[in-house]
Every structure is written in structure tokens, then in C-alpha cells.
Design a protein around this motif. Structure first.
Motif, short mmCIF file in Angstrom:
data_model
loop_
_atom_site.label_atom_id
_atom_site.label_comp_id
_atom_site.label_asym_id
_atom_site.label_seq_id
_atom_site.Cartn_x
_atom_site.Cartn_y
_atom_site.Cartn_z
N ARG A 25 38.34 6.35 29.26
CA ARG A 25 39.46 5.54 28.76
C ARG A 25 40.77 6.34 28.84
O ARG A 25 40.76 7.58 28.86
CB ARG A 25 39.25 5.13 27.30
CG ARG A 25 38.04 4.24 27.05
CD ARG A 25 38.05 3.80 25.60
NE ARG A 25 36.81 3.18 25.19
CZ ARG A 25 36.51 1.91 25.36
NH1 ARG A 25 37.37 1.11 25.98
NH2 ARG A 25 35.35 1.43 24.95
N VAL A 26 41.86 5.61 28.83
CA VAL A 26 43.19 6.20 28.70
C VAL A 26 43.81 5.65 27.42
O VAL A 26 43.91 4.43 27.25
CB VAL A 26 44.09 5.87 29.91
CG1 VAL A 26 45.46 6.50 29.74
CG2 VAL A 26 43.44 6.35 31.21
N PHE A 27 44.19 6.55 26.52
CA PHE A 27 44.82 6.17 25.26
C PHE A 27 46.30 6.53 25.31
O PHE A 27 46.68 7.55 25.90
CB PHE A 27 44.17 6.91 24.09
CG PHE A 27 42.76 6.50 23.80
CD1 PHE A 27 42.48 5.52 22.85
CD2 PHE A 27 41.70 7.11 24.46
CE1 PHE A 27 41.17 5.15 22.57
CE2 PHE A 27 40.38 6.74 24.20
CZ PHE A 27 40.12 5.75 23.25
N CYS A 28 47.13 5.71 24.69
CA CYS A 28 48.57 5.95 24.66
C CYS A 28 49.10 5.59 23.28
O CYS A 28 48.80 4.52 22.75
CB CYS A 28 49.27 5.12 25.73
SG CYS A 28 51.06 5.33 25.80
N GLY A 60 40.93 -2.83 31.32
CA GLY A 60 40.23 -2.75 30.04
C GLY A 60 39.93 -1.33 29.60
O GLY A 60 39.46 -1.12 28.48
N ASN A 61 40.18 -0.36 30.47
CA ASN A 61 40.01 1.05 30.12
C ASN A 61 41.25 1.64 29.48
O ASN A 61 41.30 2.85 29.19
CB ASN A 61 39.63 1.86 31.36
CG ASN A 61 40.64 1.73 32.50
OD1 ASN A 61 41.46 0.81 32.53
ND2 ASN A 61 40.56 2.63 33.48
N LEU A 62 42.26 0.81 29.22
CA LEU A 62 43.52 1.26 28.62
C LEU A 62 43.60 0.79 27.17
O LEU A 62 43.40 -0.39 26.87
CB LEU A 62 44.70 0.70 29.41
CG LEU A 62 46.10 0.99 28.87
CD1 LEU A 62 46.39 2.50 28.86
CD2 LEU A 62 47.16 0.26 29.70
N VAL A 63 43.93 1.73 26.27
CA VAL A 63 44.07 1.42 24.85
C VAL A 63 45.42 1.97 24.37
O VAL A 63 45.66 3.18 24.46
CB VAL A 63 42.95 2.04 24.01
CG1 VAL A 63 43.13 1.69 22.52
CG2 VAL A 63 41.58 1.59 24.51
N ALA A 64 46.27 1.10 23.89
CA ALA A 64 47.56 1.51 23.33
C ALA A 64 47.50 1.44 21.81
O ALA A 64 46.95 0.48 21.25
CB ALA A 64 48.68 0.63 23.85
N PHE A 65 48.01 2.46 21.16
CA PHE A 65 48.25 2.43 19.72
C PHE A 65 49.75 2.30 19.51
O PHE A 65 50.53 3.00 20.16
CB PHE A 65 47.79 3.73 19.06
CG PHE A 65 46.39 3.72 18.52
CD1 PHE A 65 46.14 3.42 17.19
CD2 PHE A 65 45.33 4.06 19.35
CE1 PHE A 65 44.84 3.43 16.70
CE2 PHE A 65 44.04 4.08 18.86
CZ PHE A 65 43.79 3.76 17.53
N SER A 98 34.82 -0.11 28.44
CA SER A 98 35.91 0.38 29.28
C SER A 98 35.97 -0.32 30.63
O SER A 98 37.00 -0.28 31.31
CB SER A 98 35.79 1.90 29.48
OG SER A 98 34.58 2.22 30.13
N ASP A 99 34.88 -0.98 31.03
CA ASP A 99 34.90 -1.71 32.30
C ASP A 99 35.26 -3.19 32.12
O ASP A 99 35.11 -3.99 33.04
CB ASP A 99 33.56 -1.58 33.03
CG ASP A 99 32.38 -2.15 32.24
OD1 ASP A 99 32.60 -2.59 31.08
OD2 ASP A 99 31.26 -2.16 32.77
N SER A 100 35.76 -3.53 30.93
CA SER A 100 36.19 -4.91 30.69
C SER A 100 37.52 -5.18 31.40
O SER A 100 38.14 -4.28 31.95
CB SER A 100 36.32 -5.18 29.18
OG SER A 100 37.35 -4.39 28.63
#
Length: 292
Positions: A153-156, A181-186, A239-241
């Protein structure tokens, strides 16, 4: 989300342990602010402390002893002025030395600048500071991972103020268009800018609905409730969503120090000996209040 740790013996922390680590992070932030003669972005550091603790100690699959592992999760600090909070979170996790941070922060040729530099610090994935740039970088990282069939995943982490930048919404649209779907932003939703409260200058509300309108999976939490942060991380889609996720975390700028909380004067500042003692007393009092 079932995470397989990169380190063979690693065990995931409990919520109570994470709360203790977040307290330690805030305490060390204040000590640094009390020893450094220049200004530290202490208000936004304190608002992000619980999120960064949860990411480095629980949510991200990273190993300080194996920085180049291609399976590691990536992290981009888009609100680069919160670098001190990230440095200390990384030090507690084992990436960096807290003593080195305190001894050299902000000095000429120091690796620990007011904004993070990937050239100076192994383990830092992106040099940031110009607001509105971090999420576009993270989108590129996530898209590259998809092209290589990587599963990480990549978190930001963004500040809500910087989401007034058009570059952020171009990245938001690109992420959904490319099914990242492997990207997650906070979003550290502390509702303050440098010199004003957010809604006084930029109308953000209805804020989560803006992300939904761009097709993102939206999770809304109290960004100082560790159990909610952990639940959000545990509940991430695979993460593959096809749908990127944003976690909108309601926070308080200056959290944990009563005279700093929601106080515009503490966007950035320094602490003398008397103020440091006062701040540590307030932090300890807030800790006691939360546990009662």
C-alpha cells in the motif's frame, strides 16, 4: 486487513500500547520544542501524533532493518511541516535516532530539516513541504506499484488546509480513474490554517462528501481515538481493490496541551524552560483525564 509483518518476530501493538507510544511521541515533541531555539510546527505535530503512531507502529508493513524491501508499504508526508512528528515517530519505531534529532534539528547540514528530505534520510520515501504535492506523488507511487503487480500500500497524510489546492483534487480524480485501491489517504482535519480557522478562509464543508463525489471510499473517525484509528486500518479494503480510501480524521491542533489546543498562536513556536514545564504538566494532566 490482515497484515503479514516484514519482520519475522514482529507482533502488532494493542490499542493501549499504541496510546502509550503516542503519549511518548507528544512528550518527545515538547522536549524538542523546548530545546530548539527556532520555531517548531508544534500545533500540527500534536494533531497528527496519534495518526503517525498508528501508521508506523501498527498499520504499515515496514521494517527499519530492511529499508529497500520491495514489499514494504510506502508513506508520504504531504503536510511536510509536520516533519518533526514524523521524525520522532520513526525514531520510536527504530528508523532514526531521537538523540540525533534533538542534537542537530534545524542546523546547517543537518539531516533533520523543517521539511523532510529523502536524500538525507533513508526510510523517508519523498521530500515534501510545498503543500498540495504529496498526494500526487503518492498517486504516482501507487500507480507504479500497480504496473509492477506489487501488493503493498501507499499511505499519504495530508492537512485539511492543503486540500484547498487544486493539485490535490486532480490527484483525487486520477486515483479513482486508475482504480488505485492500494492508496490510502489520511486527512488531519484540525480545521486550522496558519493564521485562521479553516472555514473562515476556505469553505470545506461538506468535507467528506467532496471525497465521496470523486468516488473514494470514505471513513470518518476521531483522529485522537486510537481504537477508531486501528479499526479504520483493520477495515481497509484489499490493496488490489479498485477504490482508493480516505480516512478523514477529526483532530485538534495542539492536542494534549491545553493552552495550545485550537490556539492560532501555536501553529509554530518554541518553548522556554517555564513554558516547557507548563506544557509537560498539561500533557500529563490530559493523559490522566483520558484514563479516568
Amino acid at each position: 486487513m490482515e497484515r503479514t509483518p516484514l519482520t519475522a518476530t514482529e507482533e502488532r501493538h494493542s490499542v493501549e500500547e499504541l496510546e502509550d507510544l503516542a503519549f511518548e511521541l507528544r512528550e518527545k515533541l515538547l522536549h524538542l520544542c523546548g530545546t530548539y531555539e527556532g520555531a517548531v510546527h508544534i500545533g500540527g505535530d500534536l494533531s497528527a501524533a496519534d495518526i503517525l503512531t498508528a501508521l508506523f507502529e501498527y498499520g504499515m508493513n515496514v521494517d527499519p532493518a530492511d529499508l529497500a524491501n520491495p514489499e514494504r508499504d510506502r508513506f508520504v508526508l504531504s503536510k511536510g511541516h509536520a516533519a518533526v512528528c514524523m521524525y520522532i515517530a520513526m525514531a520510536i519505531r527504530g528508523f532514526l535516532s531521537y538523540d540525533d534529532i534533538v542534537a542537530t534539528y534545524g542546523q546547517l547540514d543537518s539531516a533533520y530539516g523543517m521539511h523532510p528530505c529523502k536524500v538525507q534520510l533513508p526510510g523517508v520515501e519523498a521530500s515534501t513541504g510545498s503543500l498540495g504535492h504529496g498526494l500526487p506523488i503518492a498517486v504516482g507511487m501507487a500507480l507504479g506499484a500497480r504496473g509492477r503487480n506489487d501488493e503493498h500500500r501507499v499511505f499519504c497524510l495530508l492537512g485539511d488546509g492543503e486540500t484547498g489546492e487544486g493539485s490535490v483534487w486532480e490527484a483525487v480524480m486520477a486515483a479513482r480513474s486508475n482504480k488505485l485501491g492500494n492508496l490510502v489517504a489520511f486527512v488531519d482535519r484540525n480545521r486550522q490554517l496558519m493564521t485562521s480557522f479553516a472555514e473562515e478562509r476556505v469553505v470545506f464543508e461538506p468535507y467528506p462528501d467532496k471525497w465521496r463525489a470523486f468516488g473514494w471510499n470514505v471513513i470518518e473517525i476521531d483522529g485522537h481515538d486510537m481504537s477508531q484509528i486501528v479499526a479504520a486500518l483493520d477495515g481497509l479494503p484489499a490493496s488490489d481493490s479498485d477504490t482508493p480510501t480516505v480516512i478523514v480524521a477529526e483532530t485538534v491542533k495542539g492536542k494534549g496541551v491545553d493552552f495550545m489546543e485550537r490556539n492560532l498562536a501555536w501553529h509554530a513556536g518554541s518553548l522556554g524552560a517555564a513554558d516547557l514545564e507548563r506544557a509537560l504538566t498539561a500533557l500529563n494532566a490530559s493523559r490522566v483525564k483520558e484514563t479516568v
